[in-house]
Design an enzyme around this catalytic site. Sequence first.
Site, short mmCIF file in Angstrom:
data_model
loop_
_atom_site.label_atom_id
_atom_site.label_comp_id
_atom_site.label_asym_id
_atom_site.label_seq_id
_atom_site.Cartn_x
_atom_site.Cartn_y
_atom_site.Cartn_z
N CYS A 31 0.82 -1.20 0.00
CA CYS A 31 0.00 0.00 0.00
C CYS A 31 0.87 1.26 0.00
O CYS A 31 1.56 1.53 0.97
CB CYS A 31 -0.91 -0.06 1.24
SG CYS A 31 -1.62 1.50 1.75
N CYS A 34 0.23 3.79 2.76
CA CYS A 34 0.72 3.24 4.03
C CYS A 34 2.22 3.51 4.16
O CYS A 34 2.70 3.89 5.23
CB CYS A 34 0.51 1.72 4.09
SG CYS A 34 -1.22 1.22 4.03
#
Length: 128
Positions: A31, A34
């Site tokens: 991600c 993230c």
Amino acid sequence: MSSTVELTKDNFDEIVTANDFVLIDFWASWCGPCRSFGPVYESAAERHPDLLFAKVDTEAQQELAGAFEIQSIPTLAIIRDRIVVFSEPGALPENVLEDLIGQARGLDMDEVRQSAEAAGESGSSSAD
């Protein structure tokens, strides 16, 4: 050295019970947001050594992610006295994260507990 703790289903209860203020970053290695939030979260952990900053790898810990009903990542959750007081998806900028930590520190946990209990008892009627 990382100032965050990796949470798993095996250590979750123990860590959340032992610490009265826990921030949890739900993330995954694939991600992008993230990965960009990671350093912001790490630096906040260094600035607030009195709080426990934890991370949950949603790929490895699907049961935990499921328990928190994580739909998108990154999601930040804050738990005080074993009550989730904040849970929202999105990579936060540093100033927003700092503001949020300040707000969570300022919560009156007696009020939060009463609200949580009231919400839990909304199905039952009490006789006056």
